[in-house]
Design an enzyme around this catalytic site. Sequence first.
Site, PDB file in Angstrom:
ATOM      1  CE  LYS A 153      -2.911   2.488   3.373  1.00  0.00           C
ATOM      2  NZ  LYS A 153      -1.915   3.418   3.946  1.00  0.00           N
ATOM      3  CG  ASN A 154       2.386   2.680   3.508  1.00  0.00           C
ATOM      4  OD1 ASN A 154       1.321   3.263   3.341  1.00  0.00           O
ATOM      5  ND2 ASN A 154       2.722   2.139   4.666  1.00  0.00           N
TER       6      ASN A 154
ATOM      7  CB  CYS B 285      -5.526   6.196  10.659  1.00  0.00           C
ATOM      8  SG  CYS B 285      -5.992   4.675   9.829  1.00  0.00           S
TER       9      CYS B 285
ATOM     10  NE  ARG C 156      -1.138  10.746  10.725  1.00  0.00           N
ATOM     11  CZ  ARG C 156      -1.481   9.727   9.928  1.00  0.00           C
ATOM     12  NH1 ARG C 156      -0.561   8.894   9.465  1.00  0.00           N
ATOM     13  NH2 ARG C 156      -2.735   9.536   9.574  1.00  0.00           N
TER      14      ARG C 156
ATOM     15  CG  ASP D   1       3.823  22.437   9.634  1.00  0.00           C
ATOM     16  OD1 ASP D   1       2.688  22.159   9.237  1.00  0.00           O
ATOM     17  OD2 ASP D   1       4.051  23.113  10.649  1.00  0.00           O
ATOM     18  CG  LEU D   2       8.590  18.055   8.256  1.00  0.00           C
ATOM     19  CD1 LEU D   2       9.003  16.648   8.671  1.00  0.00           C
ATOM     20  CD2 LEU D   2       9.754  19.018   8.420  1.00  0.00           C
TER      21      LEU D   2
ATOM     22  CG  ASP E 208       2.256   1.457   9.609  1.00  0.00           C
ATOM     23  OD1 ASP E 208       1.782   2.306  10.392  1.00  0.00           O
ATOM     24  OD2 ASP E 208       2.355   1.650   8.394  1.00  0.00           O
TER      25      ASP E 208
ATOM     26  NE  ARG F  11      -7.135   4.492   5.135  1.00  0.00           N
ATOM     27  CZ  ARG F  11      -6.078   4.665   5.926  1.00  0.00           C
ATOM     28  NH1 ARG F  11      -6.095   4.258   7.178  1.00  0.00           N
ATOM     29  NH2 ARG F  11      -4.992   5.251   5.455  1.00  0.00           N
TER      30      ARG F  11
END
Length: 419
Positions: free
Chosen positions: A22-23, A116, A121, A124-125, A306, A398
Site C-alpha cells: 500500500k505505502n 487514520c 501529523r 509542514d515538512l 505500523d 484501507r
Amino acid sequence: MDQYQIRGGRPLSGRVEIHGAKNSVLPMLASTLLHHGVSVLHNCPRLSDVDASLAILRHLGCRVNREGDVVTVDAATVGRWDIPDALMREMRSSVLFLGAILARTGRADVSMPGGCELGPRPIDLHLAALQRLGASMEQQGGRLICTRGDQLHGAEIDLSLPSVGATENAMLAAVGASGRTVIRNAAREPEIVDLARFLRGMGARVCGEGSSTLVVEGKVPLHDSDYRVMGDRIVAATYLSAVAAAGGEAELTGVDPSQFASVVALLRQGGAEVRCRPDSVWIRSTPPLSGVGCIRTAPYPGFPTDAQPVVMAALCRSRGTTVFVETMFENRYRHVDELCRMGANIRAEGRVAVVTGVDRLHGAPVQAHDLRGGGALCVAALGAEGETAVTGLNHIRRGYASLVEDLSALGADIREVNE
C-alpha cells in the site's frame, strides 16, 4: 453493519502470497502525473486507499483502467489541478498528489488530507520542501493553493525529521523541477526505495535511495513504464503475528523479509521459529510466546510503528511482560481498550504501553478505530477462545486487500458478514 466473525483457537497452516505494498503504490500512482503518457503497475492491491487514488487521477483527467492486479494510467490528458474535499478526506496519502500536480500543471488546489486519527501529523515538512523548490503557498477557506513561477527549480532540502511523506513529495516535485535537488535526512524505508526504482523505470534520474541523502536530477525526459510493486511488509508482519498468536506454521511468499527484519528478530526472541529467504518467510509457533522486554518504534530500519499493534496482539498471551514505547505517533494505542475487552492485561499511558501476558483471551465484540489496530484485533481473535466480532472494517480495507481469503487459506475460521 459489516463485521468479521472470527472463531479462534485453531492453529494456522499453509502458504499465502503477500499482495503489493500500500505505502509503495500510493506515491507511485501520484507520480504517474509526471509523465504525459502511460504507466503500468503490476501487483496493485485492491484497497480502498488505492480506489481513492484512482478516483483522484480520473478527476484530474487521467484515463485509468484496472484488470485484476494490473492498473494502467494514461496521464496524457490531465487538465485539472484541484482535488475535491471529499476525495482528499478519504486518505492521508492524498497529500502526496500535491508535489506531482504542482510539477505537472504549475498549481495545485487541495484541502487538508484525511486518513487514520493517529494524532497530530502536520504537513509542514511537505510544504517547506516544496517552498524550497520554488512553490508559493496560500490558505483560502480551509484549502491550500500552491503555485510556482515559470517552473520549479532544484534545491538543497534538509528535512528536520526523516518523514516518509515529505521525502516522497519532495522527490516527485524534484523530478519536475529544473536542475539538481539534494534531499538530506531523507526517509530510508523500503517504500522509498521502491518509489525511486519506479521513477527510474520511467526515465527519471534518482539515486541514493535507502540512504539518508537522495539526489534527483530534474526535467529529464520521461517515457512509458511498466513496474511491479513490491510485497507489503506490514501485511506480512500481520500474518506472522497471526501465526505467532494462534500457533502452527505458514509460509509467506512474494515479500522480502529483510525489509521487516526487526519484526522477525522480535518474534524469534519471543520463541517463534522463523526462516527467511530473499522472497519468502516461514514461521512456526507454539504459543505462548515469551515477553521480549522493550519494543521502541523508530524510523526504518528500526521497529515500524505500523507493526506495533499486530505484534502487541501476538504478545497478549505471552509469558512475561513487554513494554512498548511509541515514538512516532501520539495516538497509536486506540486498539488497547479493545484488546482489553478480550481479556488482555495492558496498561497504556502516554507513549508507553505495558503488556503483561495472560493465560487466555476470549472472544468479544470489538471495533477497529484505525487500519493497523484493526489488523491487531484480528490477530488477537485468532489466538482467543470463542468468537470475536470485529467491526470498523472500513479502516481494515484501507490496507488489507484479501484478509479473509488469506487467513482462510491458512485454516482460520473467519468470515465476513454483511448485516
